[in-house]
Scaffold this motif. Sequence first.
Motif, PDB file in Angstrom:
ATOM      1  N   PHE A 112       1.803  11.147   5.334  1.00  0.00           N
ATOM      2  CA  PHE A 112       1.790  10.762   6.709  1.00  0.00           C
ATOM      3  C   PHE A 112       1.513   8.959   6.592  1.00  0.00           C
ATOM      4  N   CYS A 113       0.339   8.579   6.024  1.00  0.00           N
ATOM      5  CA  CYS A 113      -0.117   7.039   6.149  1.00  0.00           C
ATOM      6  C   CYS A 113       0.909   6.219   5.777  1.00  0.00           C
ATOM      7  N   SER A 114       1.332   6.543   4.421  1.00  0.00           N
ATOM      8  CA  SER A 114       2.581   5.573   3.885  1.00  0.00           C
ATOM      9  C   SER A 114       3.767   5.571   4.422  1.00  0.00           C
ATOM     10  N   LEU A 115       4.270   6.640   4.933  1.00  0.00           N
ATOM     11  CA  LEU A 115       5.545   6.787   5.782  1.00  0.00           C
ATOM     12  C   LEU A 115       5.336   5.856   6.895  1.00  0.00           C
ATOM     13  N   PHE A 116       4.212   5.771   7.694  1.00  0.00           N
ATOM     14  CA  PHE A 116       3.932   4.891   8.628  1.00  0.00           C
ATOM     15  C   PHE A 116       3.781   3.656   8.380  1.00  0.00           C
ATOM     16  N   PHE A 117       3.050   3.101   7.450  1.00  0.00           N
ATOM     17  CA  PHE A 117       3.104   1.947   7.045  1.00  0.00           C
ATOM     18  C   PHE A 117       4.230   1.445   6.567  1.00  0.00           C
ATOM     19  N   TYR A 127      -4.012  14.375  -1.014  1.00  0.00           N
ATOM     20  CA  TYR A 127      -3.477  12.917  -1.077  1.00  0.00           C
ATOM     21  C   TYR A 127      -1.931  12.942  -0.857  1.00  0.00           C
ATOM     22  N   ILE A 128      -1.381  13.867  -1.307  1.00  0.00           N
ATOM     23  CA  ILE A 128       0.340  14.077  -0.917  1.00  0.00           C
ATOM     24  C   ILE A 128       0.575  14.268   0.548  1.00  0.00           C
ATOM     25  N   VAL A 129      -0.417  14.967   1.282  1.00  0.00           N
ATOM     26  CA  VAL A 129      -0.220  15.204   2.731  1.00  0.00           C
ATOM     27  C   VAL A 129      -0.768  13.829   3.515  1.00  0.00           C
ATOM     28  N   PHE A 178       0.677  -1.256   0.158  1.00  0.00           N
ATOM     29  CA  PHE A 178      -0.021  -0.167  -0.070  1.00  0.00           C
ATOM     30  C   PHE A 178       0.794   1.140   0.081  1.00  0.00           C
ATOM     31  N   ALA A 179       1.822   1.297   0.772  1.00  0.00           N
ATOM     32  CA  ALA A 179       2.591   2.444   0.982  1.00  0.00           C
ATOM     33  C   ALA A 179       3.480   2.842  -0.315  1.00  0.00           C
ATOM     34  N   CYS A 180       4.024   1.748  -1.017  1.00  0.00           N
ATOM     35  CA  CYS A 180       4.958   2.021  -2.036  1.00  0.00           C
ATOM     36  C   CYS A 180       3.686   2.239  -3.407  1.00  0.00           C
ATOM     37  N   ALA A 181       2.560   1.818  -3.303  1.00  0.00           N
ATOM     38  CA  ALA A 181       1.815   1.950  -4.593  1.00  0.00           C
ATOM     39  C   ALA A 181       1.408   3.394  -4.411  1.00  0.00           C
ATOM     40  N   ILE A 182       1.122   3.965  -3.175  1.00  0.00           N
ATOM     41  CA  ILE A 182       0.608   5.471  -2.900  1.00  0.00           C
ATOM     42  C   ILE A 182       1.626   6.443  -3.409  1.00  0.00           C
ATOM     43  N   TRP A 183       3.048   6.257  -2.947  1.00  0.00           N
ATOM     44  CA  TRP A 183       4.124   6.757  -3.293  1.00  0.00           C
ATOM     45  C   TRP A 183       4.312   6.730  -4.836  1.00  0.00           C
ATOM     46  N   GLY A 184       3.855   5.741  -5.823  1.00  0.00           N
ATOM     47  CA  GLY A 184       4.158   5.649  -6.906  1.00  0.00           C
ATOM     48  C   GLY A 184       3.003   6.455  -7.760  1.00  0.00           C
ATOM     49  N   PHE A 185       2.032   6.781  -7.219  1.00  0.00           N
ATOM     50  CA  PHE A 185       1.064   7.491  -7.843  1.00  0.00           C
ATOM     51  C   PHE A 185       1.226   9.066  -7.337  1.00  0.00           C
ATOM     52  N   GLN A 186       2.252   9.394  -6.584  1.00  0.00           N
ATOM     53  CA  GLN A 186       2.217  10.642  -5.867  1.00  0.00           C
ATOM     54  C   GLN A 186       2.739  11.675  -6.946  1.00  0.00           C
ATOM     55  N   PRO A 187       3.660  11.307  -7.774  1.00  0.00           N
ATOM     56  CA  PRO A 187       4.353  12.338  -8.732  1.00  0.00           C
ATOM     57  C   PRO A 187       3.078  12.834  -9.663  1.00  0.00           C
ATOM     58  N   ALA A 188       2.357  11.954 -10.107  1.00  0.00           N
ATOM     59  CA  ALA A 188       1.066  12.425 -10.818  1.00  0.00           C
ATOM     60  C   ALA A 188       0.366  13.333 -10.115  1.00  0.00           C
TER      61      ALA A 188
END
Length: 294
Positions: free
Chosen positions: A227-232, A220-222, A10-20
């Motif tokens: 927060f969530c992705s970094l925690f996970f 989304y990026i906040v 979940f964390a890495c998928a979220i980060w993958g979408f973040q640049p968009a």
Amino acid sequence: MVKTYFMLFFACAIWGFQPACVKLLVAEWPPAAMIVVRYAIIALMWFAAAWHAEGKNIMPHKEDWKWLISMGFLGILLNNVLQFTGLQYTTVTNCTLISATQPAVTACIAFFLIRERLSLAKWIGIFISFGGVFAVVSGGSLEVIRQINFNTGDMLCLAAQLSWAAYSFLSLRVMKDLSVEATTFWFCLFGGIMTAVYGAGSGTLQFVPLSPGALISFLYIVFLGGFCSLFFYNVGVKNAGPSVAAIFLNIMPVVGIFSGFMMFDDYIGPAQMGGAAAIIAGVFMTTHHWKHPV
């Protein structure tokens, strides 16, 4: 471990979408304005988490202040300004692929800074990853490489990876004295303050009402990306170990390529596909445990 693996995915998928999401935002807010507001909110959330866990123990030791300030400069001001500005000049696909080299970049710098011993397989992985980056930023053109005429946005995104790698080494020093929560709060706070000073000095601290799409991207990026992705991911590192967690980072370029294609109609040609394959293979070799260090 299934729950841990899901959190890492979940964390890495979220980060993958973040640049968009960032690319949508920089069309309306300058990078400095976006970073200041983002990290003001993130710092408050991490302060609440740190205070709940430790209370007054979140105060740094005297010798840690300079390291936390340096972390804020490298990990937030420099890293975010470089990457967010780079996204104004390059595609989401290229930015995500270049970001995927982070484990290889960190391993390479570790060899020179702290003399960390690397196996032959890891050195091969580093060179393969960087070869993939050259394929992406040059578009597969030897003429571009010969003339050293790379896209400005690609170069800024690559420089952002170098600043994050340097930040990572400082964080190891600080977290000997402070918890993850307290460390994250302080470096977010200092980074946000320095970015505000930079934005005010450069005249780029400008705020305008966001469109609905940009507002959703900002949230989304906040909350998800910041927060969530970094925690996970931190929980995943703790439960599964850093090597296993790092392999999940390979999900990021896959999500990034897909999101860039779907949202911005990014071109995906042989150079991007070949570069992605090389970067992922190189990252796997760099983050995997191998024997016989050299």
